[in-house]
Design a protein around this motif. Sequence first.
Motif, PDB file in Angstrom:
ATOM      1  N   GLU A 189       0.815  -1.207   0.000  1.00 38.09           N
ATOM      2  CA  GLU A 189       0.000   0.000   0.000  1.00 38.09           C
ATOM      3  C   GLU A 189       0.858   1.270   0.000  1.00 38.09           C
ATOM      4  O   GLU A 189       0.519   2.257  -0.653  1.00 38.09           O
ATOM      5  N   ALA A 341      -5.493   1.181   9.647  1.00 37.87           N
ATOM      6  CA  ALA A 341      -6.320   0.920   8.462  1.00 37.87           C
ATOM      7  C   ALA A 341      -5.919  -0.402   7.801  1.00 37.87           C
ATOM      8  O   ALA A 341      -6.782  -1.176   7.356  1.00 37.87           O
ATOM      9  N   LYS A 344      -7.325  -3.204   9.926  1.00 43.20           N
ATOM     10  CA  LYS A 344      -8.767  -3.389   9.734  1.00 43.20           C
ATOM     11  C   LYS A 344      -9.044  -4.180   8.460  1.00 43.20           C
ATOM     12  O   LYS A 344      -9.877  -5.104   8.448  1.00 43.20           O
ATOM     13  N   THR A 345      -8.327  -3.841   7.386  1.00 42.85           N
ATOM     14  CA  THR A 345      -8.540  -4.510   6.102  1.00 42.85           C
ATOM     15  C   THR A 345      -8.118  -5.977   6.147  1.00 42.85           C
ATOM     16  O   THR A 345      -8.720  -6.830   5.497  1.00 42.85           O
ATOM     17  N   ASN A 346      -7.066  -6.267   6.917  1.00 46.39           N
ATOM     18  CA  ASN A 346      -6.485  -7.613   6.921  1.00 46.39           C
ATOM     19  C   ASN A 346      -6.780  -8.403   8.195  1.00 46.39           C
ATOM     20  O   ASN A 346      -6.167  -9.443   8.431  1.00 46.39           O
TER      21      ASN A 346
END
Length: 354
Positions: A189, A341, A344-346
């Motif tokens: 990212e 963030a 949260k996504t992973n």
Amino acid sequence: MTEESYANMNTILLVDDSQENLDALHTMLEGMYRLYTAKNGKAALRIMEKVKPDLVLLDVVMPEMDGFEVLARMKEDKACAHIPVIFITSDSQSFSEARGLLLGAVDYVTKPYNPDIVSIKVRNQLENKLYRDELERLVEQRTEELMLSQNAIILGMSLMAESRDVSTGEHLQCIQKYVGILARAFCNEFPSLLSPAACGRVIALSPLHDIGKVAVSDNILLKKGPLSEAEFAIIRQHTTSGADILRKTQQLLPGGGVVLEDAVAIAEYHHEKFDGTGYPAGLRGGDIPLSARIVALADVYDALTSARPYKAAYAHGEAVDIIMNGDGRTMPTHFDPLLLAIFKTNANRLRPNS
């Protein structure tokens, strides 16, 4: 000729817009090498994608795409950049040898061909390539050996902590798994903030984060109940103790132990918090090394989802909720917002036994 001897032959790609010239080269070299031919630059590049020849004999003057452009495109392609190129030219006076060498050509031959010269130059460049390939193989082998030695040092030092407490050993394995998921996702990212090389170092060195606990006595480390304020103060010292151990280890390694620099930062600062309320230095935000910020988040998640002598394990969903929303003791302000963030996504990938 047997299939085995043919398979062991070097492969050469001949590129010329003249069929007569291709036939002449083919006659000179057939029987000694596996030969492919192309009559223009585009066809040559397509063949190289599939065949990966050991050498290219490349005509300079061709329609649409001359030899210089073909070589320039080869150098832009990692898969073809290492293939040696001998330029073919009809006039050595007008051929820009400097331009060819600057682009990366290894030699050139002139038309009309002298079979002996062509044979010698081809053989010399293939021998040079064999030498370079073997040198690269030895460098890769030595690099792998050094990496194995480095990992052995990391594992050996980590096992010192594991020997004090079985749960610590399990903790080290979990931490490396969680750090791997978070670090790789962060690297993908935000590659400008964490390079692939740095990402690999963080993952490899993360088991050393608690190495300082070897200096903590068993009656505190294994205590089955809440720690007193004085005992907790001793526990907190494992950050600086671990960093000191690793700094001393650095001094014993070649080059000052540069490989352990990230390990020192992780050990010393993985209990710092993004809002400045952590320890041992009370660092805030970007002053905390990124490597330590990553390990800190993985460490908290593992602590929440693991049973301890003084607490039961939280379920995965409960741990994620605490990290994202806080419970008074653990707060989202403790963590880097970018990492939060990513977490949260992973989150589902971190689930124990997943």
